[in-house]
Design a protein around this motif. Structure first.
Motif, PDB file in Angstrom:
ATOM      1  N   THR A 262       0.832  -1.207   0.000  1.00 51.49           N
ATOM      2  CA  THR A 262       0.000   0.000   0.000  1.00 51.49           C
ATOM      3  C   THR A 262       0.863   1.251   0.000  1.00 51.49           C
ATOM      4  O   THR A 262       0.551   2.234  -0.682  1.00 51.49           O
ATOM      5  N   ALA A 263       1.966   1.212   0.756  1.00 50.90           N
ATOM      6  CA  ALA A 263       2.845   2.378   0.840  1.00 50.90           C
ATOM      7  C   ALA A 263       3.424   2.718  -0.523  1.00 50.90           C
ATOM      8  O   ALA A 263       3.483   3.888  -0.915  1.00 50.90           O
ATOM      9  N   MET A 264       3.853   1.693  -1.281  1.00 49.16           N
ATOM     10  CA  MET A 264       4.426   1.955  -2.595  1.00 49.16           C
ATOM     11  C   MET A 264       3.366   2.450  -3.567  1.00 49.16           C
ATOM     12  O   MET A 264       3.641   3.323  -4.403  1.00 49.16           O
ATOM     13  N   GLN A 265       2.158   1.904  -3.489  1.00 51.90           N
ATOM     14  CA  GLN A 265       1.089   2.400  -4.362  1.00 51.90           C
ATOM     15  C   GLN A 265       0.788   3.856  -4.060  1.00 51.90           C
ATOM     16  O   GLN A 265       0.599   4.670  -4.972  1.00 51.90           O
ATOM     17  N   ASP A 266       0.733   4.206  -2.780  1.00 51.66           N
ATOM     18  CA  ASP A 266       0.477   5.600  -2.403  1.00 51.66           C
ATOM     19  C   ASP A 266       1.566   6.515  -2.944  1.00 51.66           C
ATOM     20  O   ASP A 266       1.287   7.618  -3.435  1.00 51.66           O
ATOM     21  N   ASP A 267       2.827   6.071  -2.839  1.00 50.08           N
ATOM     22  CA  ASP A 267       3.934   6.880  -3.349  1.00 50.08           C
ATOM     23  C   ASP A 267       3.826   7.062  -4.857  1.00 50.08           C
ATOM     24  O   ASP A 267       4.064   8.160  -5.387  1.00 50.08           O
ATOM     25  N   LEU A 268       3.466   5.997  -5.571  1.00 56.84           N
ATOM     26  CA  LEU A 268       3.332   6.076  -7.024  1.00 56.84           C
ATOM     27  C   LEU A 268       2.226   7.048  -7.425  1.00 56.84           C
ATOM     28  O   LEU A 268       2.400   7.860  -8.345  1.00 56.84           O
ATOM     29  N   ILE A 269       1.119   6.982  -6.741  1.00 55.30           N
ATOM     30  CA  ILE A 269       0.002   7.881  -7.053  1.00 55.30           C
ATOM     31  C   ILE A 269       0.405   9.330  -6.802  1.00 55.30           C
ATOM     32  O   ILE A 269       0.113  10.225  -7.605  1.00 55.30           O
ATOM     33  N   ALA A 270       1.093   9.564  -5.694  1.00 60.52           N
ATOM     34  CA  ALA A 270       1.539  10.925  -5.384  1.00 60.52           C
ATOM     35  C   ALA A 270       2.541  11.431  -6.416  1.00 60.52           C
ATOM     36  O   ALA A 270       2.533  12.612  -6.784  1.00 60.52           O
ATOM     37  N   LEU A 271       3.427  10.556  -6.895  1.00 59.88           N
ATOM     38  CA  LEU A 271       4.396  10.945  -7.916  1.00 59.88           C
ATOM     39  C   LEU A 271       3.697  11.295  -9.234  1.00 59.88           C
ATOM     40  O   LEU A 271       4.058  12.276  -9.900  1.00 59.88           O
ATOM     41  N   ILE A 272       2.711  10.504  -9.602  1.00 61.13           N
ATOM     42  CA  ILE A 272       1.966  10.809 -10.829  1.00 61.13           C
ATOM     43  C   ILE A 272       1.309  12.176 -10.707  1.00 61.13           C
ATOM     44  O   ILE A 272       1.356  12.992 -11.632  1.00 61.13           O
ATOM     45  N   ALA A 273       0.707  12.447  -9.560  1.00 58.84           N
ATOM     46  CA  ALA A 273       0.060  13.745  -9.353  1.00 58.84           C
ATOM     47  C   ALA A 273       1.069  14.885  -9.428  1.00 58.84           C
ATOM     48  O   ALA A 273       0.766  15.968  -9.933  1.00 58.84           O
ATOM     49  N   ALA A 274       2.278  14.633  -8.937  1.00 56.19           N
ATOM     50  CA  ALA A 274       3.315  15.680  -8.930  1.00 56.19           C
ATOM     51  C   ALA A 274       3.764  16.061 -10.331  1.00 56.19           C
ATOM     52  O   ALA A 274       4.351  17.133 -10.527  1.00 56.19           O
ATOM     53  N   ALA A 275       3.493  15.210 -11.325  1.00 56.58           N
ATOM     54  CA  ALA A 275       3.884  15.517 -12.698  1.00 56.58           C
ATOM     55  C   ALA A 275       3.069  16.653 -13.281  1.00 56.58           C
ATOM     56  O   ALA A 275       3.499  17.308 -14.233  1.00 56.58           O
ATOM     57  N   GLY A 276       1.885  16.894 -12.720  1.00 56.34           N
ATOM     58  CA  GLY A 276       1.060  17.994 -13.188  1.00 56.34           C
ATOM     59  C   GLY A 276       0.222  17.645 -14.398  1.00 56.34           C
ATOM     60  O   GLY A 276       0.457  16.633 -15.063  1.00 56.34           O
ATOM     61  N   PRO A 277      -0.766  18.503 -14.697  1.00 53.99           N
ATOM     62  CA  PRO A 277      -1.642  18.245 -15.838  1.00 53.99           C
ATOM     63  C   PRO A 277      -0.957  18.584 -17.153  1.00 53.99           C
ATOM     64  O   PRO A 277      -0.001  19.362 -17.170  1.00 53.99           O
ATOM     65  N   PRO A 278      -1.432  18.028 -18.258  1.00 54.39           N
ATOM     66  CA  PRO A 278      -2.534  17.073 -18.338  1.00 54.39           C
ATOM     67  C   PRO A 278      -2.104  15.626 -18.132  1.00 54.39           C
ATOM     68  O   PRO A 278      -2.937  14.741 -18.018  1.00 54.39           O
TER      69      PRO A 278
END
Length: 440
Positions: A262-278
């Motif tokens: 779960t910790a790694m999935q959370d980190d991955l999701i946060a990293l994707i969000a940090a890339a910015g839109p779109p």
């Protein structure tokens, strides 16, 4: 003039010999400060004075004097001072512990780089990179007032190649005779990630697959990326999300791996969000719609997509939510409606919410209905009431609307509403808002 007077007068002149002599005299520091500030002196003498002040731990005075200098004057002094400081900072052996003097000179190079023009800044950055990567990184990174990741974040991608070489030297080092291996320390990985280069991101993602080298390495590599791009604390500003963009496909694919912690999935999701839109929206939407993922991954991904993409992400996220699932109104509020309200862009959000009213997905339709009720503007309330009321005959049952009621006695369970019920309630509210505007 007597010989003694002449000799004394000579002691007052800022020559290189006297500047070194002043290091050991009571009035020497004042004379060094005066020499540094004297715009009539040659740049090499002023740089020498600054070097000796720094050796006396008086960097603050040097910085203050540089701040008062004119641009060309500052550049000429710094061009001579930087190599002098590097001579003081340079460490002879790869495993040699830096001395206090070497560390002070390194810190001074970093503090003064903000005054440097492009060429001098590149020179100073090269010195700093070599200082950190020329030996045991973690020991050097911890030395002094300015820590390694802070320096590497400021230097940026130029530091990535040598930092990657430093990491690879540890990761790929052969096992010792007893079978043990060099420890891959998290600080080393954070240093590489802090350079903020796409190449550093790619290499660290490769290390996520190197559990054979060290079972803790995948988690440590992922945490290094998270630290550098999402939450560096007070150490340095987050690395720019642009470096993550070339790797969004890989990040999204990894996040879909159900075997990850779960910790790694959370980190991955946060990293994707940090890339910015779109890009973040495109990469997170598959996680929102994945049917075999834990429910929490869906909610975290949806919220992350809305945080990074704002109103632009509303329609893709709402359409991605699987209609086969059940949806708690409380969770929808926390994950979608409230973040959209918090944007303080009611007209933009309302425009996106209206698009959802015609969706084939009941989840998207109810999200649009509820959002229009929450971000209602008096000027458009009457028209929105008509749009929403058109769904008044929608008989879709809102499964899970009141959350899990299985543990409640049957008499206390609230009946599940239909989508049409919610549409009529919201339309009535919008009509009241429109009437209150007409009265005023």
């Amino acid at each position: 003039m007597s010989a003694a007077t002449a000799l004394c007068g000579g002691c007052e002149q800022p020559t290189h010999d006297n500047i070194d002599h002043w290091l050991r005299t009571a009035r020497g520091p004042d004379k060094l400060r005066e020499a540094l500030a004297d715009s009539t002196l040659a740049a090499d003498l002023r740089a020498h004075a600054a070097q000796n002040l720094i050796a006396r731990n008086e960097l603050a005075d040097v910085v203050a004097t540089f701040e008062a200098m004119a641009g060309p004057e500052r550049a000429s002094v710094l061009a001579v001072l930087a190599p002098r400081l590097w001579a003081d900072a340079r460490i002879s052996g790869a495993l040699t512990k830096p001395t206090a003097e070497q560390t002070e000179a390194k810190d001074a190079l970093f503090e003064l780089r903000r005054f440097a023009e492009a060429a001098e800044c590149e020179l100073i950055d090269g010195y700093l990179i070599d200082w950190l990567t020329g030996g045991y990184y973690v020991g050097r990174a911890r030395a002094g007032r300015v820590l390694g990741p802070t320096i590497l974040r400021a230097v940026g991608p130029a530091a990535s190649p040598k930092m990657q070489t430093a990491v690879a030297a540890v990761v790929d080092a052969p096992a010792r005779a007893d079978g043990s291996r060099l420890a891959i320390e998290g600080e080393l990985l954070v240093g590489l990630a802090a350079t903020g280069s796409p190449e550093a991101v790619g290499y660290l993602l490769e290390l996520v697959d190197r559990g054979d080298r060290d079972p803790e390495l995948p988690q440590r590599a992922m945490r290094a990326l998270y630290t550098a791009f999402v939450d560096p604390g007070q150490r340095f500003p987050p690395a720019p999300g642009q470096a993550l963009v070339p790797h969004l496909g890989a990040l999204s694919a990894r996040a879909l791996d159900r075997d990850l912690s779960t910790a790694m999935q959370d980190d991955l999701i946060a990293l994707i969000a940090a890339a910015g839109p779109p890009g973040c929206i495109t990469a997170l939407v598959p996680l929102v719609g994945a049917r075999r993922q834990p429910e929490m991954v869906r909610w975290v991904s949806a919220n992350a997509a809305l945080r990074c993409g704002r109103a632009q992400a509303l329609v893709p996220v709402a359409e991605a939510l699987p209609p086969q699932a059940e949806y708690d109104a409380g969770k929808l509020a926390g994950v979608i409606w409230e973040p959209m309200e918090a944007l303080a862009e009611p007209e933009v959000v309302a425009a996106q919410a209206r698009l959802l009213l015609g969706s084939e997905s009941w989840v998207a339709r109810v999200i649009g209905v509820e959002l229009l009720g929450r971000v209602a503007a008096p000027g458009s309330a009457a028209e929105d009431a008509q749009r929403v009321r058109a769904l008044g005959r929608d008989r879709t049952v809102l499964r899970g609307w009141w959350g899990d009621q299985r543990d409640l006695p049957r008499a206390q369970r609230r009946p599940l509403p239909r989508l049409g019920d919610r549409a009529r309630d919201v339309a009535d509210r919008l009509d009241r808002l429109a009437k209150s505007r007409r009265k005023t």
